[in-house]
Design an enzyme around this catalytic site. Structure first.
Site, PDB file in Angstrom:
ATOM      1  N   SER A  49       5.738  -3.572   5.128  1.00 42.79           N
ATOM      2  CA  SER A  49       5.117  -4.094   3.770  1.00 42.79           C
ATOM      3  C   SER A  49       3.992  -4.860   3.773  1.00 42.79           C
ATOM      4  CB  SER A  49       6.376  -4.827   2.916  1.00 42.79           C
ATOM      5  OG  SER A  49       6.540  -6.094   3.725  1.00 42.79           O
ATOM      6  N   ASP A 337       6.010 -14.794  -1.853  1.00 39.29           N
ATOM      7  CA  ASP A 337       7.496 -14.924  -2.130  1.00 39.29           C
ATOM      8  C   ASP A 337       8.097 -15.489  -0.899  1.00 39.29           C
ATOM      9  OD1 ASP A 337       7.378 -12.725  -0.154  1.00 39.29           O
ATOM     10  OD2 ASP A 337       7.488 -11.054  -1.765  1.00 39.29           O
ATOM     11  N   HIS A 340       6.004 -12.677   2.157  1.00 41.05           N
ATOM     12  CA  HIS A 340       4.789 -12.361   2.359  1.00 41.05           C
ATOM     13  C   HIS A 340       3.856 -13.432   1.808  1.00 41.05           C
ATOM     14  CE1 HIS A 340       7.295  -8.919   1.426  1.00 41.05           C
ATOM     15  NE2 HIS A 340       6.477  -8.208   2.307  1.00 41.05           N
TER      16      HIS A 340
END
Length: 362
Positions: A49, A337, A340
Site C-alpha cells: 500500500s 492513519d 501510513h
C-alpha cells in the site's frame, strides 16, 4: 466483524516506511538535477500500500482507500485509492525527478499512452513477498504484479516500439516495497509463528524477494530500489494492539524487522554483483523512520504515536472513514492513519534519506 478480520484490518499494512524514495539524488529548487548523461524516463512500483496508487479499487478486497477522508489533501480532494491524505512516494519521486506530477495505477481505467511512457504502479495494498499474505487480504500478489508488468511491456512495445521500450525499462527506477504485511499480519497476527520460527520465516521472505527481483531484471529492469522493513512495532496500530496499556513500541516486532533487513542487505548486495549492469540498491528506512518517530519535534511534527484519522490509534482502511473524523491539522502528524504517513511525513523522510543514496543510481 469477527476478531480475525478486525486484527487484519488494523495490522495489515505495516509499511509505513516508504516515503523514502525520492531518495535518489540531491534536490535543487524542488527538482533533482541529474547529470546530463543520466536519464530517468519513468518510475515503476511493485509491492504494497505504500506504493499502491489505486490498483485495489477494482478488486474484491477490504483493503481499499478510495473513499473519504483518504485523499483529503490530494488534488481536488479526490480519494484515488492512494493510502494517505495526499501524494505518495511514487508521485513524489516522479515530481522531484521532473518526470511527471503523478504516477497512476496500472489498473486505472483512465490510463493513457503518455502514462505508460512515464511509469505506473502495479502495487497492491496488503500484498507481500510471501504468497499467503496476498491470499489472506484477497489482493494482487507479487507474482500477479509480475504478470501485469509483462502485459504492460507488451502494450508499451506496441505503442513506442521495442527499442524505446528497452530504453525506458533500462533507465527507469523500479521501486520494490513489501514485507511489512508478511511480518505483522501473516506471521504475528495469524499465528504462522506456530509453524515457523522467525529465522526460517525471514529466510522464506528473503528467498521470495530475491526471486522477484531477478524476475523483473529478466524483463529489463536494471535500476532497482528495494526498501527495508520499517520499525513495524512502533506503528500506531501495532502499539495499540500489542504495546500494552501505555502503547509502547513492540520490541519483538522490531527485532523481526531488523533480522529480515540484515538478511535482505546481504542478499541484495549479492544480487547487485551477480546481475550484469544492474544497480540493485537496498534502502534502509528502518533507522530514519525510527528517529522520526522517537524525535518528531526535530522534524517539525508534534504527534508521532497516533494518526490523524479518528483516534489515530487503530483506524486504517475501512476503519478510517467519513464518520471517523480527522485531526484539525494533519501537518502536525507524522501518520495519516494508524499505518501510513501523511504526505508531509513522506516528504520529510525523503529529504532525510536523500543524502545517503545520492550517487547510488548514477
Amino acid at each position: 466483524m469477527n476478531r480475525l478480520s478486525f486484527h487484519f484490518l488494523v495490522t495489515y499494512n505495516t509499511k509505513v516506511f516508504f516515503y523514502v524514495f525520492v531518495l535518489l539524488w540531491a534536490a535543487c529548487e524542488g527538482k533533482i538535477k541529474l547529470p546530463e548523461n543520466i536519464k530517468v524516463p519513468a518510475i515503476f512500483a511493485f509491492g504494497d500500500s505504500i506504493v499502491d496508487q489505486g490498483n485495489n479499487n477494482g478488486i474484491k478486497t477490504l483493503i481499499k482507500s478510495n473513499f473519504k477522508p483518504y485523499g483529503k489533501d490530494f488534488e481536488g480532494g479526490v480519494s484515488t485509492g492512494r493510502f494517505g491524505n495526499g501524494k505518495t512516494p511514487p508521485d513524489l519521486i516522479a515530481e522531484e525527478l521532473g518526470i511527471t506530477e503523478l504516477i497512476p495505477a496500472y489498473l486505472d481505467p483512465n490510463l493513457k499512452l503518455e502514462d505508460l511512457k512515464k511509469g505506473v504502479s502495479f502495487a497492491s495494498g496488503g500484498s507481500g513477498y510471501v504468497p499467503e499474505t496476498a491470499k489472506l487480504a484477497s489482493v494482487i500478489s507479487l507474482s500477479d504484479q509480475l504478470e501485469l508488468f509483462k502485459e504492460y511491456i507488451g502494450k508499451l512495445k506496441g505503442a513506442v516500439g521495442e527499442e524505446e521500450t528497452n530504453n525506458i525499462l533500462t533507465n527507469s527506477i523500479h521501486l520494490v516495497v513489501a514485507g511489512s504485511d508478511d511480518l505483522a499480519n501473516t506471521y504475528f497476527t495469524l499465528g504462522v509463528s506456530k509453524f515457523y520460527d522467525i529465522n526460517s520465516y525471514t529466510d522464506l521472505m528473503v528467498s521470495s524477494a530475491s526471486s522477484f527481483i531477478q524476475e523483473i531484471y529478466k524483463l529489463g529492469a536494471r535500476r532497482i530500489a528495494v526498501f527495508s522493513i520499517p520499525p513495524i512495532g512502533c506503528l500506531p496500530a501495532q502499539r495499540t494492539l500489542a504495546g500494552g496499556g501505555v502503547r509502547m513500541c513492540v520490541e519483538n516486532y522490531n527485532q523481526a524487522a531488523q533480522l529480515v533487513n540484515s538478511k535482505f542487505s546481504s542478499e541484495f548486495d549479492s544480487l547487485a554483483e551477480k546481475l550484469p549492469q544492474s544497480k540493485v540498491v537496498f534502502i534502509d528506512i528502518y533507522n530514519p523512520l525510527l528517529d522520526l518517530i522517537q524525535m518528531p519535534q526535530n522534524y517539525g511534527f508534534e504527534v508521532a504515536d497516533r494518526g490523524c484519522c479518528g483516534t489515530g490509534n487503530i483506524e486504517v482502511v475501512i476503519l478510517c472513514n467519513k464518520y471517523s473524523g480527522t485531526c484539525p491539522d494533519d501537518t502536525k502528524y507524522l501518520f495519516w492513519d494508524s499505518y501510513h504517513p501523511t504526505e508531509k511525513g513522506y516528504r520529510v523522510l525523503v529529504d532525510e534519506i536523500l543524502q545517503n543514496y545520492v550517487n547510488r543510481f548514477i
